[in-house]
Scaffold this motif. Sequence first.
Motif, short mmCIF file in Angstrom:
data_model
loop_
_atom_site.label_atom_id
_atom_site.label_comp_id
_atom_site.label_asym_id
_atom_site.label_seq_id
_atom_site.Cartn_x
_atom_site.Cartn_y
_atom_site.Cartn_z
N CYS A 1 0.86 -1.08 0.00
CA CYS A 1 -0.01 -0.01 -0.06
C CYS A 1 1.00 1.19 -0.21
CB CYS A 1 -0.99 0.05 1.06
SG CYS A 1 -2.25 -1.41 1.22
N TRP A 2 0.43 2.07 -0.65
CA TRP A 2 1.26 3.41 -0.82
C TRP A 2 0.66 4.53 0.22
CZ3 TRP A 2 5.54 3.63 -3.74
CH2 TRP A 2 5.66 2.61 -4.80
N HIS A 3 1.79 5.37 0.61
CA HIS A 3 1.58 6.41 1.56
C HIS A 3 2.43 7.54 1.28
CE1 HIS A 3 -0.49 3.27 4.21
NE2 HIS A 3 0.67 2.38 4.01
N PHE A 4 1.72 8.70 1.01
CA PHE A 4 2.59 9.90 0.64
C PHE A 4 3.27 10.41 1.93
CE2 PHE A 4 2.77 14.58 0.41
CZ PHE A 4 3.44 14.41 -0.73
N MET A 5 4.71 10.81 1.59
CA MET A 5 5.55 11.29 2.72
C MET A 5 5.67 12.83 2.34
SD MET A 5 8.29 8.20 3.43
CE MET A 5 8.69 9.01 4.78
N THR A 6 6.69 13.25 1.22
CA THR A 6 6.95 14.53 0.93
C THR A 6 6.81 14.81 -0.45
OG1 THR A 6 9.52 14.03 0.87
CG2 THR A 6 8.24 14.52 3.03
N ALA A 7 6.83 16.09 -0.89
CA ALA A 7 6.77 16.37 -2.04
C ALA A 7 8.13 16.52 -2.87
CB ALA A 7 5.92 17.62 -2.43
N THR B 1 1.63 6.26 8.20
CA THR B 1 0.69 5.24 7.87
C THR B 1 -0.64 5.34 8.75
OG1 THR B 1 1.60 3.38 9.11
CG2 THR B 1 2.37 3.84 6.68
N PRO B 2 -1.72 4.95 8.53
CA PRO B 2 -2.81 5.13 9.40
C PRO B 2 -2.69 4.14 10.55
CG PRO B 2 -3.69 4.72 7.22
CD PRO B 2 -2.09 4.55 7.31
N TYR B 3 -1.94 3.12 10.48
CA TYR B 3 -1.69 2.19 11.69
C TYR B 3 -0.37 2.16 12.42
CZ TYR B 3 -0.31 0.38 7.24
OH TYR B 3 0.22 0.15 6.18
N GLY B 4 0.61 3.06 12.13
CA GLY B 4 1.68 3.25 12.67
C GLY B 4 2.86 2.30 12.95
N ALA C 1 8.89 -0.79 18.04
CA ALA C 1 9.34 0.47 17.48
C ALA C 1 9.19 1.53 18.25
CB ALA C 1 9.18 0.57 16.13
N LYS C 2 7.90 1.71 18.79
CA LYS C 2 7.27 2.84 19.43
C LYS C 2 8.14 2.97 20.82
CE LYS C 2 2.38 2.84 17.61
NZ LYS C 2 1.09 2.73 18.20
N GLN C 3 8.41 1.91 21.58
CA GLN C 3 9.27 1.95 22.62
C GLN C 3 10.52 2.36 22.22
OE1 GLN C 3 9.40 -2.13 24.09
NE2 GLN C 3 7.26 -2.25 24.96
N TRP C 4 11.14 1.98 21.25
CA TRP C 4 12.45 2.76 20.96
C TRP C 4 12.15 4.32 20.55
CZ3 TRP C 4 16.52 0.30 22.36
CH2 TRP C 4 16.47 -0.95 22.19
N ALA C 5 11.14 4.53 19.74
CA ALA C 5 10.95 6.09 19.68
C ALA C 5 10.75 7.02 21.01
CB ALA C 5 9.88 6.17 18.58
N SER C 6 9.93 6.18 21.71
CA SER C 6 9.68 6.98 23.10
C SER C 6 11.14 7.10 24.01
CB SER C 6 8.71 6.38 23.82
OG SER C 6 9.20 5.11 24.24
N LEU C 7 11.92 6.20 23.81
CA LEU C 7 13.17 6.25 24.48
C LEU C 7 14.21 7.34 23.89
CD1 LEU C 7 14.91 5.18 26.76
CD2 LEU C 7 15.52 3.48 25.26
N TYR C 8 14.47 7.14 22.48
CA TYR C 8 15.38 8.02 21.99
C TYR C 8 14.87 9.26 21.07
CZ TYR C 8 18.97 4.63 23.10
OH TYR C 8 19.67 3.75 23.77
N GLN C 9 13.65 9.41 20.96
CA GLN C 9 12.92 10.32 20.22
C GLN C 9 11.88 10.83 20.77
OE1 GLN C 9 11.77 9.41 16.37
NE2 GLN C 9 11.95 11.40 15.50
N PRO C 10 11.87 11.36 22.24
CA PRO C 10 10.46 11.40 22.93
C PRO C 10 9.64 12.74 22.54
CG PRO C 10 12.21 11.91 24.35
CD PRO C 10 12.89 11.49 23.09
N LEU C 11 10.54 13.84 21.81
CA LEU C 11 9.80 14.87 21.53
C LEU C 11 9.18 14.78 20.26
CD1 LEU C 11 9.18 17.80 21.80
CD2 LEU C 11 11.23 18.55 20.70
#
Length: 293
Positions: free
Chosen positions: A183-189, A212-215, A220-230
């Motif tokens: 499935c395709w998901h637009f990112m940037t122009a 994506t709608p489901y994320g 992966a969310k745990q890693w993101a909350s640890l090293y990229q919380p903002l």
Amino acid sequence: MEDTKESLAFKGVAERLTLGITRILENMPGVGDVRFVEREPAEKRSLLSWEQKNTCILPEDLRDFYLTTDGFTLTWSVKLDNECVPLGCMVINSVTRLCPLLHPVALFSLPNAPSLADLDWEENNTESGTGHAPAAPHFDSQSRIFELDSCGGNGKVCLVYKNCTPGVVAQQSEIWFLDRSLCWHFMTATFTSYYRLMITHLGLPEWQYAFTPYGPSPQAKQWASLYQPLTFGCEHSMADPAGDSHLNKLDPTKAFRGKTKAPVPKKKQSTPCSSGSSAKSQGSTGRHVGAKR
């Protein structure tokens, strides 16, 4: 002395290419083995050869990027139990690896074998172009798709030219993400916007699934909350305006409807006068009982 100047000059170029992210990663707790692969600039003739071969004009910002470095690779690891585990990975394929995603049908392939073009049906394409979302790419000759990053097997980030005509040079391009369900998901122009997103997300696993709608997956969310919380918190609030999608919304009255107990009526509290009269009645009763004895 000249070698020192050249190394300092390249270090300055590397700092500009990585937007200083290497220093940020090195100062993060638990992060180690930050590696940036040094690459020479691509030659102009290789860029012209790519454009002639694929009948596409490279975006100006991507062309300038390749004239600075022929691709981009930055990886970093985390320390777990005294071992370095690879975690972050940022990749932009070189010009030679900027290959078409849709290869022509082989000469000896089965005549009725399914292809990616079979996934293009009219209903899906008409729905994708409605509203504010741009129309999704096609898997047939209407689109020319080139792989920028394989995302470690979690999908593909692609440079996409849409509304193409056979034999006509394509010029307008966009950056799209193709997930594992195709499935395709637009990112940037533009490529510049995507490059900044990649640096901002530190190349964490499945960061592309934030579009994506489901994320991303829970891990992966745990890693993101640890090293990229903002950034993770901002994306989470944008996806869920209420900001409480991670909370347990269990309603006991509905989930355990068959096991709920009927409410017990409360006893009526007696007033002081009534309590006094009841005490008198109890005393008289006691006297009567004693008299009988």
